[in-house]
Design a protein around this motif. Structure first.
Motif, PDB file in Angstrom:
ATOM      1  N   ASN A  29      58.662  30.753  -8.563  1.00 29.70           N
ATOM      2  CA  ASN A  29      59.166  32.115  -8.765  1.00 29.70           C
ATOM      3  C   ASN A  29      58.107  33.161  -8.402  1.00 29.70           C
ATOM      4  O   ASN A  29      58.429  34.215  -7.850  1.00 29.70           O
ATOM      5  CB  ASN A  29      59.635  32.318 -10.201  1.00 29.70           C
ATOM      6  CG  ASN A  29      60.903  31.560 -10.497  1.00 29.70           C
ATOM      7  OD1 ASN A  29      61.644  31.196  -9.595  1.00 29.70           O
ATOM      8  ND2 ASN A  29      61.149  31.306 -11.773  1.00 29.70           N
ATOM      9  N   ILE A  30      56.852  32.867  -8.705  1.00 25.97           N
ATOM     10  CA  ILE A  30      55.775  33.798  -8.362  1.00 25.97           C
ATOM     11  C   ILE A  30      55.567  33.830  -6.846  1.00 25.97           C
ATOM     12  O   ILE A  30      55.335  34.897  -6.267  1.00 25.97           O
ATOM     13  CB  ILE A  30      54.469  33.419  -9.097  1.00 25.97           C
ATOM     14  CG1 ILE A  30      54.615  33.691 -10.596  1.00 25.97           C
ATOM     15  CG2 ILE A  30      53.287  34.192  -8.543  1.00 25.97           C
ATOM     16  CD1 ILE A  30      53.444  33.219 -11.429  1.00 25.97           C
ATOM     17  N   ILE A  31      55.671  32.686  -6.185  1.00 26.02           N
ATOM     18  CA  ILE A  31      55.476  32.652  -4.738  1.00 26.02           C
ATOM     19  C   ILE A  31      56.592  33.407  -4.023  1.00 26.02           C
ATOM     20  O   ILE A  31      56.338  34.153  -3.078  1.00 26.02           O
ATOM     21  CB  ILE A  31      55.377  31.194  -4.245  1.00 26.02           C
ATOM     22  CG1 ILE A  31      54.075  30.570  -4.736  1.00 26.02           C
ATOM     23  CG2 ILE A  31      55.458  31.112  -2.727  1.00 26.02           C
ATOM     24  CD1 ILE A  31      53.981  29.084  -4.521  1.00 26.02           C
ATOM     25  N   VAL A  32      57.832  33.229  -4.474  1.00 27.07           N
ATOM     26  CA  VAL A  32      58.964  33.879  -3.823  1.00 27.07           C
ATOM     27  C   VAL A  32      58.925  35.389  -4.021  1.00 27.07           C
ATOM     28  O   VAL A  32      59.069  36.157  -3.072  1.00 27.07           O
ATOM     29  CB  VAL A  32      60.292  33.280  -4.348  1.00 27.07           C
ATOM     30  CG1 VAL A  32      61.486  34.093  -3.884  1.00 27.07           C
ATOM     31  CG2 VAL A  32      60.432  31.849  -3.898  1.00 27.07           C
ATOM     32  N   HIS A  36      57.968  40.207  -9.473  1.00 25.26           N
ATOM     33  CA  HIS A  36      59.075  39.829 -10.358  1.00 25.26           C
ATOM     34  C   HIS A  36      58.748  38.524 -11.093  1.00 25.26           C
ATOM     35  O   HIS A  36      59.010  38.394 -12.296  1.00 25.26           O
ATOM     36  CB  HIS A  36      60.359  39.673  -9.542  1.00 25.26           C
ATOM     37  CG  HIS A  36      61.555  39.383 -10.381  1.00 25.26           C
ATOM     38  ND1 HIS A  36      61.891  38.104 -10.751  1.00 25.26           N
ATOM     39  CD2 HIS A  36      62.490  40.199 -10.939  1.00 25.26           C
ATOM     40  CE1 HIS A  36      62.983  38.132 -11.492  1.00 25.26           C
ATOM     41  NE2 HIS A  36      63.368  39.399 -11.622  1.00 25.26           N
ATOM     42  N   GLY A  37      58.177  37.542 -10.408  1.00 24.39           N
ATOM     43  CA  GLY A  37      57.815  36.270 -11.025  1.00 24.39           C
ATOM     44  C   GLY A  37      56.706  36.417 -12.044  1.00 24.39           C
ATOM     45  O   GLY A  37      56.664  35.687 -13.037  1.00 24.39           O
ATOM     46  N   LEU A  38      55.805  37.364 -11.810  1.00 24.68           N
ATOM     47  CA  LEU A  38      54.704  37.585 -12.746  1.00 24.68           C
ATOM     48  C   LEU A  38      55.185  38.220 -14.042  1.00 24.68           C
ATOM     49  O   LEU A  38      54.594  37.999 -15.093  1.00 24.68           O
ATOM     50  CB  LEU A  38      53.624  38.448 -12.090  1.00 24.68           C
ATOM     51  CG  LEU A  38      52.277  38.546 -12.797  1.00 24.68           C
ATOM     52  CD1 LEU A  38      51.629  37.174 -12.874  1.00 24.68           C
ATOM     53  CD2 LEU A  38      51.367  39.513 -12.078  1.00 24.68           C
ATOM     54  N   TYR A  39      56.278  38.989 -13.982  1.00 21.71           N
ATOM     55  CA  TYR A  39      56.778  39.656 -15.180  1.00 21.71           C
ATOM     56  C   TYR A  39      57.829  38.834 -15.921  1.00 21.71           C
ATOM     57  O   TYR A  39      58.467  39.341 -16.829  1.00 21.71           O
ATOM     58  CB  TYR A  39      57.331  41.046 -14.831  1.00 21.71           C
ATOM     59  CG  TYR A  39      56.221  42.065 -14.746  1.00 21.71           C
ATOM     60  CD1 TYR A  39      55.737  42.694 -15.880  1.00 21.71           C
ATOM     61  CD2 TYR A  39      55.621  42.370 -13.531  1.00 21.71           C
ATOM     62  CE1 TYR A  39      54.703  43.611 -15.808  1.00 21.71           C
ATOM     63  CE2 TYR A  39      54.582  43.283 -13.440  1.00 21.71           C
ATOM     64  CZ  TYR A  39      54.136  43.896 -14.594  1.00 21.71           C
ATOM     65  OH  TYR A  39      53.097  44.798 -14.512  1.00 21.71           O
ATOM     66  N   SER A  43      54.604  34.316 -17.676  1.00 17.02           N
ATOM     67  CA  SER A  43      53.441  34.984 -17.096  1.00 17.02           C
ATOM     68  C   SER A  43      53.351  36.459 -17.466  1.00 17.02           C
ATOM     69  O   SER A  43      52.470  37.160 -16.963  1.00 17.02           O
ATOM     70  CB  SER A  43      53.480  34.862 -15.573  1.00 17.02           C
ATOM     71  OG  SER A  43      53.576  33.525 -15.192  1.00 17.02           O
ATOM     72  N   VAL A  44      54.238  36.935 -18.335  1.00 17.76           N
ATOM     73  CA  VAL A  44      54.271  38.366 -18.620  1.00 17.76           C
ATOM     74  C   VAL A  44      52.993  38.843 -19.290  1.00 17.76           C
ATOM     75  O   VAL A  44      52.549  39.970 -19.063  1.00 17.76           O
ATOM     76  CB  VAL A  44      55.522  38.739 -19.453  1.00 17.76           C
ATOM     77  CG1 VAL A  44      55.421  38.212 -20.877  1.00 17.76           C
ATOM     78  CG2 VAL A  44      55.755  40.240 -19.446  1.00 17.76           C
ATOM     79  N   ALA A  45      52.358  38.000 -20.089  1.00 17.18           N
ATOM     80  CA  ALA A  45      51.114  38.409 -20.753  1.00 17.18           C
ATOM     81  C   ALA A  45      50.015  38.662 -19.725  1.00 17.18           C
ATOM     82  O   ALA A  45      49.248  39.624 -19.853  1.00 17.18           O
ATOM     83  CB  ALA A  45      50.680  37.346 -21.742  1.00 17.18           C
ATOM     84  N   VAL A  46      49.957  37.818 -18.701  1.00 14.79           N
ATOM     85  CA  VAL A  46      48.962  38.014 -17.642  1.00 14.79           C
ATOM     86  C   VAL A  46      49.250  39.309 -16.893  1.00 14.79           C
ATOM     87  O   VAL A  46      48.344  40.094 -16.600  1.00 14.79           O
ATOM     88  CB  VAL A  46      48.959  36.802 -16.680  1.00 14.79           C
ATOM     89  CG1 VAL A  46      47.993  37.020 -15.535  1.00 14.79           C
ATOM     90  CG2 VAL A  46      48.617  35.527 -17.432  1.00 14.79           C
ATOM     91  N   THR A  61      47.603  43.076  -7.768  1.00 17.80           N
ATOM     92  CA  THR A  61      48.464  42.341  -8.701  1.00 17.80           C
ATOM     93  C   THR A  61      49.130  41.172  -7.997  1.00 17.80           C
ATOM     94  O   THR A  61      49.259  40.081  -8.571  1.00 17.80           O
ATOM     95  CB  THR A  61      49.527  43.281  -9.295  1.00 17.80           C
ATOM     96  OG1 THR A  61      48.876  44.407  -9.885  1.00 17.80           O
ATOM     97  CG2 THR A  61      50.357  42.578 -10.333  1.00 17.80           C
ATOM     98  N   VAL A  62      49.543  41.378  -6.766  1.00 13.47           N
ATOM     99  CA  VAL A  62      50.155  40.291  -5.992  1.00 13.47           C
ATOM    100  C   VAL A  62      49.147  39.172  -5.764  1.00 13.47           C
ATOM    101  O   VAL A  62      49.471  37.981  -5.903  1.00 13.47           O
ATOM    102  CB  VAL A  62      50.710  40.828  -4.659  1.00 13.47           C
ATOM    103  CG1 VAL A  62      51.147  39.690  -3.748  1.00 13.47           C
ATOM    104  CG2 VAL A  62      51.857  41.786  -4.914  1.00 13.47           C
TER     105      VAL A  62
END
Length: 194
Positions: A29-32, A36-39, A43-46, A61-62
């Protein structure tokens, strides 16, 4: 079938059954979609820590999201390699797969601990519980792997046949004392058999 399985191997296989799909989906999800994948919840805390405390925005951030995805995929790869080594009975019996499991546990514990600290800094309780649970799973498995030793190799002892039952040798008898004669193929002397 399960007579030669150790507790650390079974525990590692169960951890791999959780971490491979869970962390692979988060990393995918983070790669795609990095932002959006980070949130998302794992991973939202990061993401909140990076934006609030480090004031990262945009491309930084990316890059941080991709670095987190790379770390998670590394853990997934080592767990998968551990499972492959676990399928080979000879390697499983003498603990040859423990290195791959140890690397996965170390990197995974580092990511979970850092994520847990970031979740506590930003006040994200659901993420804090998730990362604390994952960290406890990883640390528990690491303790089992460190404490449990692989089974020692079975010691084999050869029983010598009486002289009358030994097959006749094809070479003429030697004039040297028996202690100086070279060993035959059936009497190999290796360092671990002494």
């Amino acid at each position: 079938m399960f007579g030669n399985w150790r507790i650390g191997s079974v525990n590692g296989a169960l951890l791999a059954a959780y971490f491979i799909p869970a962390w692979a989906m988060v990393a995918f999800n983070i790669i795609v979609a990095p932002v959006h994948g980070l949130y998302e919840r794992p991973s939202v805390a990061v993401a909140l820590f990076l934006s609030d405390h480090l004031q990262m925005a945009g491309m930084d951030t990316v890059r941080a999201a991709w670095l987190l995805a790379l770390g998670r995929l590394t853990v997934v790869a080592f767990f998968a390699f551990f499972l492959v080594l676990l399928c080979i009975p000879r390697i499983r019996k003498n603990g040859g797969s423990d290195e791959a499991l140890g690397i996965a546990l170390a990197i995974g514990s580092l990511i979970s601990f850092a994520s847990m600290v970031m979740a506590s800094k930003v006040g994200e309780m659901a993420a804090l519980r998730l990362h604390a649970t994952e960290l406890l799973l990883l640390l528990g498995a690491a303790i089992v792997v460190v404490i449990e030793k692989p089974a020692p190799a079975p010691k084999t002892s050869e029983i010598a046949a009486p002289p009358s039952l030994k097959p006749p040798s094809l070479k003429p008898p030697s004039l040297e004392p028996p202690s100086l004669e070279p060993l035959g193929l059936e009497q190999a002397e290796l360092l671990h058999n002494r």
